[in-house]
Write an enzyme that holds these catalytic residues in place. Structure first.
Site, PDB file in Angstrom:
ATOM      1  N   SER A   1       0.727  -1.251  -0.048  1.00 41.32           N
ATOM      2  CA  SER A   1      -0.120   0.014   0.058  1.00 41.32           C
ATOM      3  C   SER A   1       0.854   1.221  -0.033  1.00 41.32           C
ATOM      4  CB  SER A   1      -0.920  -0.021   0.958  1.00 41.32           C
ATOM      5  OG  SER A   1      -2.081   0.721   0.949  1.00 41.32           O
TER       6      SER A   1
ATOM      7  N   ASP B   1     -10.267  -6.049  -2.916  1.00 40.80           N
ATOM      8  CA  ASP B   1      -9.444  -4.605  -2.056  1.00 40.80           C
ATOM      9  C   ASP B   1     -10.370  -3.335  -2.136  1.00 40.80           C
ATOM     10  OD1 ASP B   1      -8.030  -2.381  -1.224  1.00 40.80           O
ATOM     11  OD2 ASP B   1      -6.053  -3.591  -1.753  1.00 40.80           O
TER      12      ASP B   1
ATOM     13  N   HIS C   1      -7.242  -5.897   1.221  1.00 39.50           N
ATOM     14  CA  HIS C   1      -6.067  -5.448   1.324  1.00 39.50           C
ATOM     15  C   HIS C   1      -5.062  -5.645   2.503  1.00 39.50           C
ATOM     16  CE1 HIS C   1      -4.010  -1.384   0.293  1.00 39.50           C
ATOM     17  NE2 HIS C   1      -4.058  -1.277   1.370  1.00 39.50           N
TER      18      HIS C   1
END
Lengths: 279, 279
Positions: A146, A225, A258
């Site tokens: 991320s 996600d 995620h």
């Protein structure tokens, strides 16, 4: 450098350290996994940059990386995601300031005093780790998740002498084009977006020059996600790579979100990707 | 039963649930990992009981168990370690009350209203899991860590119809003979130690009867575990097993401590131990 704790793990050792850092003017935390092989000689190493809200402990405890790292003889370094301490400025919320350093060198008040995670990772920590641990200094990779995927990609693209391989889980590929990036970079770097481009993986790839490589970049992305469309947009990076001929392995995984259940599911493919390049 | 969240993981699914439990008179939390194989038929299952201060999330995020569980087609169930909620009595400190249910049915006020983790695990949760998930009900094992290792051993020794295999990481083997056990059991069960014996793995083994088995018990213990001599004393269990002819594989690991880096280093051996017995 202060050893905070140390734990046997898969025949190697996981250690947590803190040290007074000049670049961020605070005590910084990181963990290091040394496989058994590091007792007998230099080993290749991987830096893992974590995402928003994370610390040096997140990857260390949740990724499940050390089983294969032990087998492959990989040193693993997991830094914290921002400066820390009561004297370090902060803000409400989880997507900016503490836990959200974005791996940039801030130029704006009050952030520029401490929020220099780019220099911290690429210079200060990098030198410290080389001096203190048995790294093979031509076999160092970087990856992340991320915000940390953004950090890994941008740092790799500007420091190929220091990092020879890269991969990412669900990375922010273009802070110029997503709300997380807008919020963080306008605060850290000011409103002139020209200054943001050097921290934008898509822009760096598109600028060509030292950005192409014969080595592929690996990115894993979960289709479920929740940040995929609003923040991550891997298709932007895919198209930037295609335009300049940068080899990219972008895998989209049905059902995955995620978090670290996603990361732990594909972590071993990442270690193998790096070792293949670093060997 | 309420699904709180669900995450793809190694081709299977990790889900977090809560449900209103009768035995503990509160909402209880647990996680379940269903491997891909569970879509097509019943699978063997393992219950993991966690230790002091832990929750249903500890094993789920830190053990690294699901990589091999996915490969072996094992369902994994991780319950919380005590009743929870504002109405549930608690005490200062981390080794008694919330986070420290000790897998007993309390008989003493005020604990007996909620602290009935023995019935919760062996009856209420056991039935719920059998009804809601595709378990092969003759292939169910149990294991755990520290206080949860004590829970796994004692529950196994009294419920061989329900659990066919057992193992433990650094278990409390005799609460009759350690400070953690004295504190918890005197509160939950009162001062008459005769009532403690049914929750003491060494005493259960020594009592013989239904306690011996042709199947070995696996225990892993770190030599650098700070609780080894004061609380755990595996040699007591070793000697009790030897006296009655219970097969025990007790492995002592140089350098390893009491935490999840230790557990994750040997977790796969435990999964294989159970599958070998359950197959």
């Amino acid at each position: 450098m202060k050893l905070k704790s140390s734990h046997s793990c898969h025949g190697g050792i996981v250690s947590y350290y803190s040290h007074a850092a000049n670049s961020t003017k605070c005590d910084m935390n990181f963990s290091v996994f040394l496989p058994e092989q590091a007792r007998y000689g230099n080993c290749p190493a991987l830096y893992y940059l974590a995402g928003l809200t994370c610390t040096e402990d997140t990857f260390t405890t949740k990724s499940g990386a050390y089983r294969l790292a032990a087998e492959l003889g990989l040193i693993m370094i997991a830094p914290d995601t921002s400066p820390r301490g009561d004297h370090v400025p902060d803000e409400e919320g989880w997507d900016f300031a503490k836990g959200a350093g974005f791996y940039v060198d801030a130029t704006e008040e009050p952030w520029n005093e401490n929020y220099n995670m780019y220099s911290y990772i690429t210079e200060e920590l990098y030198e410290l780790i080389l001096n203190k641990f048995p790294l093979d200094n031509n076999r160092i990779g970087i990856f992340g998740h991320s915000m940390g995927g953004h950090g890994a990609l941008t740092i790799y693209l500007k420091n190929k002498d220091k990092f020879q391989s890269v991969s990412a889980f669900a990375p922010i590929v273009s802070p110029l084009n997503c709300p997380w990036g807008h919020k963080a970079l306008s605060n850290y770097l000011g409103e002139d977006r020209a200054t943001w481009a050097k921290y934008d993986a898509c822009a760096l790839i598109s600028a060509g020059g030292n950005v192409t490589s014969s080595q592929p970049i690996l990115i894993d992305q979960g289709i479920n996600d929740p940040f995929l469309e609003s923040q991550l947009m891997p298709e932007r990076f895919e198209s930037a790579c295609e335009d300049v001929g940068q080899k990219l392995i972008l895998r989209r995984h049905e059902g995955y979100d995620h978090g670290y259940f996603f990361i732990s599911s594909f972590i071993e493919d990442h270690l193998k990707h790096h070792v293949k390049i670093l060997d």
